[in-house]
Write a protein that holds these residues in place. Structure first.
Motif, short mmCIF file in Angstrom:
data_model
loop_
_atom_site.label_atom_id
_atom_site.label_comp_id
_atom_site.label_asym_id
_atom_site.label_seq_id
_atom_site.Cartn_x
_atom_site.Cartn_y
_atom_site.Cartn_z
N VAL A 260 32.85 50.03 54.27
CA VAL A 260 31.65 50.48 53.56
C VAL A 260 31.90 50.89 52.12
N PHE A 261 33.16 51.24 51.78
CA PHE A 261 33.42 51.76 50.43
C PHE A 261 34.85 51.46 50.01
N GLY A 262 35.41 50.36 50.53
CA GLY A 262 36.83 50.09 50.34
C GLY A 262 37.25 49.90 48.90
N GLU A 263 36.69 48.91 48.21
CA GLU A 263 37.08 48.62 46.83
C GLU A 263 36.76 49.79 45.91
N GLU A 264 35.60 50.38 46.11
CA GLU A 264 35.20 51.51 45.27
C GLU A 264 36.14 52.71 45.46
N HIS A 265 36.58 52.92 46.70
CA HIS A 265 37.48 54.05 46.97
C HIS A 265 38.82 53.85 46.27
N LYS A 266 39.29 52.61 46.22
CA LYS A 266 40.53 52.32 45.51
C LYS A 266 40.38 52.58 44.02
N ILE A 267 39.21 52.22 43.48
CA ILE A 267 38.95 52.45 42.05
C ILE A 267 38.89 53.95 41.76
N CYS A 268 38.27 54.70 42.69
CA CYS A 268 38.23 56.17 42.53
C CYS A 268 39.65 56.72 42.41
N GLU A 269 40.51 56.27 43.29
CA GLU A 269 41.90 56.74 43.29
C GLU A 269 42.60 56.38 41.98
N GLU A 270 42.34 55.18 41.51
CA GLU A 270 42.97 54.73 40.26
C GLU A 270 42.44 55.53 39.07
N MET A 271 41.14 55.81 39.06
CA MET A 271 40.55 56.57 37.96
C MET A 271 41.07 58.01 37.92
N VAL A 272 41.24 58.58 39.09
CA VAL A 272 41.80 59.94 39.16
C VAL A 272 43.20 59.96 38.55
N ARG A 273 43.91 58.86 38.68
CA ARG A 273 45.27 58.78 38.12
C ARG A 273 45.25 58.49 36.62
N LEU A 274 44.33 57.64 36.15
CA LEU A 274 44.34 57.18 34.76
C LEU A 274 43.56 58.08 33.80
N LEU A 275 42.49 58.68 34.24
CA LEU A 275 41.59 59.37 33.31
C LEU A 275 42.21 60.57 32.59
N PRO A 276 43.09 61.37 33.22
CA PRO A 276 43.65 62.51 32.47
C PRO A 276 44.32 62.09 31.16
N SER A 277 45.13 61.04 31.16
CA SER A 277 45.77 60.60 29.92
C SER A 277 44.76 60.00 28.96
N LYS A 278 43.73 59.35 29.52
CA LYS A 278 42.67 58.80 28.68
C LYS A 278 41.93 59.93 27.96
N ILE A 279 41.67 60.99 28.67
CA ILE A 279 40.97 62.13 28.08
C ILE A 279 41.80 62.74 26.95
#
Length: 753
Positions: free
Chosen positions: A721-740
């Motif tokens: 029901v949310f497989g690909e989106e959940h993977k993206i969530c995990e990736e964003m949680v990892r990438l966004l701090p340095s982006k910020i």
């Protein structure tokens, strides 16, 4: 006193005591009285009684028949003692026929127990031992169903019906009627096996006796049965098919239900649509089987069913309605347009016509959606270097085997072309789709028609497979066709009175613009299509009471959020095309362009927040949040709006994905906000440049955890029901701090992510 006078006194006294005078040596007068009673009972059963006493005439008919049955029984008792075999046989035949009629009356008077008694006695005469055999084979009893709970039964559970014998011509009609009514009687009691066995026995009985009558027919005739018997038996068989269609539908076998429904409609049409109601009933039921074909992705069969319904509506129903006189027919009503309409019970001609148009539109929406999906898959395949043949194979696997049973339009057109070039008529049929489908081509000059129902020639509808739509012009044909049909249907299903129907059709109309846009290459026209979609739905959200139409509020607000995101993506793609590096160069954007993009961001966040707040606990202030309130907030405040503490009990299994995806799409929107001082909180410095990205990170963090929780609570697999989106969530949680960090200290744009 004369002998006659003495006999009259004896007869009168016997009658008072419930006794009957029997002349077993002369049954002629009794048989004449029987015939008169049967005819009078038939006439009484045709009387339309007042609502206050709906069965008064039927009760009179039953009383009359009970009296003659008692006389027949008394005569039979004497004849049995005297071993008059021939007389007994004549009496038994009449008793069985009378009991079928009494049982039928009892059923129509809503007295199933009385009906069962008489009909089973009749069956014992026609089919000795059959009732007991069916009870034994079914394994069902009244005691098992005393608690009112029905057992779950599927087609695979249905047993083979016991064999039934060939009967004399004079017996066949009543015998089959008895089987039919016992079938629907047991269905009403929840004894599915027993019901199906009686109905299947009835069908088997008809087929066996019709075949036997044909084989024994005199030279030059098709059957040894008289025309009246064939007609009456045919009507009874039509009812049997109708009951079987309902029975299979009730146990979830939609395919068999549809097959029997098709056979029923064919027989009804062949027997003749005698009046307005009969023709409208036929149209309504034919529309019903189109739903099955649509669900099975048999789009050509669906169109053939709808075209057949449309043909009967225009040929039989509408002309009769327009020609009718309201003063002579109470069912004829005047519409606001001044035209006649037919309204009787659950039959409304104007509604049926509008519903037919709506079904045509739904078919086109489904076809255009599949073409949209194919086009999007092609886009992805090209960008990823995947072979288009693999995409087609994957989509075919998703469609499943049902299309193999659809009417083969390609083969039909190929034959038509061959016939035209040879200047010869086409004989034979199209490649067989379903087991009952007859698509017989008949030459009409250069244009051929098919008969989905024998006797109703119709033109096949073009462009009903996703692969038929390869260009904008192809898609536009479907779009215009569906839009016109929706507009026609909405003239009947107006918002004031038919809220759900009107809004649902408006949603379908909105989807048409979205599906069409994928075939448009010009970004400006593509954006206009998405904007039109928004213009259709936004007024609906404001017009509908949130408490009364919560489901519609969910559907519309979610779709509006998606629409805003689509418009935003189109706009940003347009900006990227202007930049040599393919990026959004904020410095090169006009103030109005930035404002329009952020307006789309705000609209999307407002509607996704509105959607998620519909799941908020009722006692919290969040539950009061609605689109009207949220629209007043500035964009920088909207990033914290969205229900992150929902009442989890309100999120059903089917709603898990929409709820999670609404938050996911809101995160996407936050990451696309074009940041300028105008769109930051008052007094913000350089460190606040990442205001939206920080909010995005916080939502991704929450969503990544909550998705696991809610999927676990509802027993659904997150991968489904949310497989690909959940993977993206995990990736964003990892990438966004340095982006910020880069946004705050190096001035990097959030849109470069």
């Amino acid at each position: 006193m004369s002998v006659q006078g003495n006999m009259d006194d004896i007869l009168s006294e016997a009658t008072k005591k419930g006794m009957y005078l029997v002349d077993h040596d002369n049954t002629g007068p009794l048989f004449e009285e029987y015939e008169d009673a049967m005819m009078e009972a038939d006439a009484l059963c045709e009387v339309n009684d007042p609502v206050t006493a709906p069965f008064e005439s039927k009760y009179k008919a039953r009383t009359l028949l009970d009296q003659i049955i008692n006389k027949l029984d008394a005569t039979r008792a004497i004849s049995t003692l005297e071993k008059k075999t021939a007389t007994i046989e004549q009496l038994d035949r009449r008793l069985a026929s009378a009991k079928v009629k009494v049982g039928t009356i009892s059923w129509e008077c809503e007295e199933p127990h009385n009906a069962q008694t008489d009909l089973e006695l009749a069956c014992q005469y026609y089919f000795p031992g059959l009732v007991d055999k069916i009870t034994e084979v079914s394994g069902e009893s009244d005691e098992e169903h005393a608690d009112g709970k029905e057992k779950t039964v599927t087609s695979a559970d249905i047993k083979e019906p016991p064999p039934v014998s060939v009967l004399a011509e004079i017996l066949v009609v009543d015998a089959m009627r008895a089987l039919n009514i016992l079938g629907i009687l047991w269905a009403g009691r929840g004894q599915v096996q027993k019901s199906m066995l009686f109905l299947l026995c009835a069908r088997q009985f008809y087929l066996t006796n019709i075949e036997a009558a044909a084989q024994a027919a005199p030279a030059g005739q098709k059957s040894k049965f008289s025309k009246k018997v064939l007609t009456d038996l045919g009507y009874t068989y039509t009812h049997n098919l109708f009951y079987l269609a309902q029975a299979y539908g009730n146990i979830g076998d939609t395919k068999k239900s549809c097959e029997f429904c098709h056979m029923t409609l064919q027989r009804q049409y062949s027997e003749g649509l005698k009046d307005i109601r009969a023709s409208l009933d036929w149209v309504k039921n034919c529309c019903g089987i189109s739903d099955f074909y649509l669900a099975m992705r048999q789009y050509n069969n669906c169109a053939l069913a709808l075209a057949s319904a449309e043909s009967v509506l225009k040929k039989y129903a509408i002309p009769r309605i327009l020609a009718a006189n309201p003063d002579e027919n109470s069912s004829i009503k005047k519409l606001d347009s001044g035209n006649n309409n037919f309204v009787s019970g659950n039959i409304n001609a104007a509604e049926i016509e509008a519903d037919l148009s709506r079904r045509w539109a739904l078919l086109d929406v489904r076809v255009l959606r599949r073409a949209f999906e194919r086009a999007k898959n092609y886009e992805s395949a090209i960008s990823l270097g995947i072979k288009l043949e693999d995409v087609e194979a994957e989509m075919a696997a998703e469609d499943g085997p049902s299309e193999a049973e659809d009417f083969n339009m390609a083969a039909f057109l190929a034959r038509q072309t061959t016939a035209a070039s040879a200047e010869s008529s086409v004989s034979g049929s199209a490649e067989e789709g379903t087991v009952f489908q007859k698509a017989e081509a008949t030459a009409q000059g250069s244009v051929q028609e098919v008969e989905f129902f024998t006797g109703i020639p119709i033109k096949p509808t073009s462009s009903l497979q996703g692969g038929d739509i390869k260009s904008f012009e192809d898609a536009r044909v479907i779009f215009l066709r569906a839009t016109a049909r929706i507009e026609f249907a909405k003239k009947y299903y107006v918002l004031d009175g038919y809220v759900t129907d009107h809004v649902t059709m408006t949603q379908e109309q909105s989807k048409l613009y979205h599906y069409l846009s994928v075939f448009e290459q010009d970004p400006k026209r593509k954006l206009a299509m998405e904007a039109r979609r928004f213009d259709l739905l936004a007024p609906m959200l404001k017009a509908l009471n949130r408490a009364s139409f919560e489901v519609l509020h969910k559907q519309i607000s979610y779709e509006l959020g998606e629409g805003a995101l689509s418009m935003l993506d189109i706009k940003l793609d347009k900006f990227r095309e202007r930049d040599p590096r393919g990026e959004v160069n904020v410095a090169a954007l006009k103030k109005a362009e930035i404002a329009k993009c952020n307006e789309y961001c705000k609209t999307g966040l407002v509607n996704f927040a509105h959607f998620t707040y519909l799941y908020a606990p009722s006692k919290t202030s969040d539950a009061k949040h609605a689109a009207a309130f949220l629209e007043e907030l500035p964009l920088y405040d909207l990033v914290v709006c969205g229900c992150t503490e929902p009442d989890e009990s309100t999120i059903s299994e089917e709603e898990v994905r929409p709820f999670l995806n609404a938050h996911f799409l809101a995160c996407r929107i936050m990451s696309k906000v074009i940041v300028t001082p105008t769109y930051l909180p008052p007094g913000s410095g350089p460190a606040q440049r990442a205001h939206y990205m920080v909010a995005c990170l916080r939502r991704y963090e929450w969503l990544h955890k909550f998705a696991v929780k809610i999927c676990g609570l509802r027993g659904v697999t997150i991968a489904e029901v949310f497989g690909e989106e959940h993977k993206i969530c995990e990736e964003m949680v990892r990438l966004l701090p340095s982006k910020i960090d880069r946004m705050c200290f190096l001035g990097e744009s959030g849109l470069s992510l």
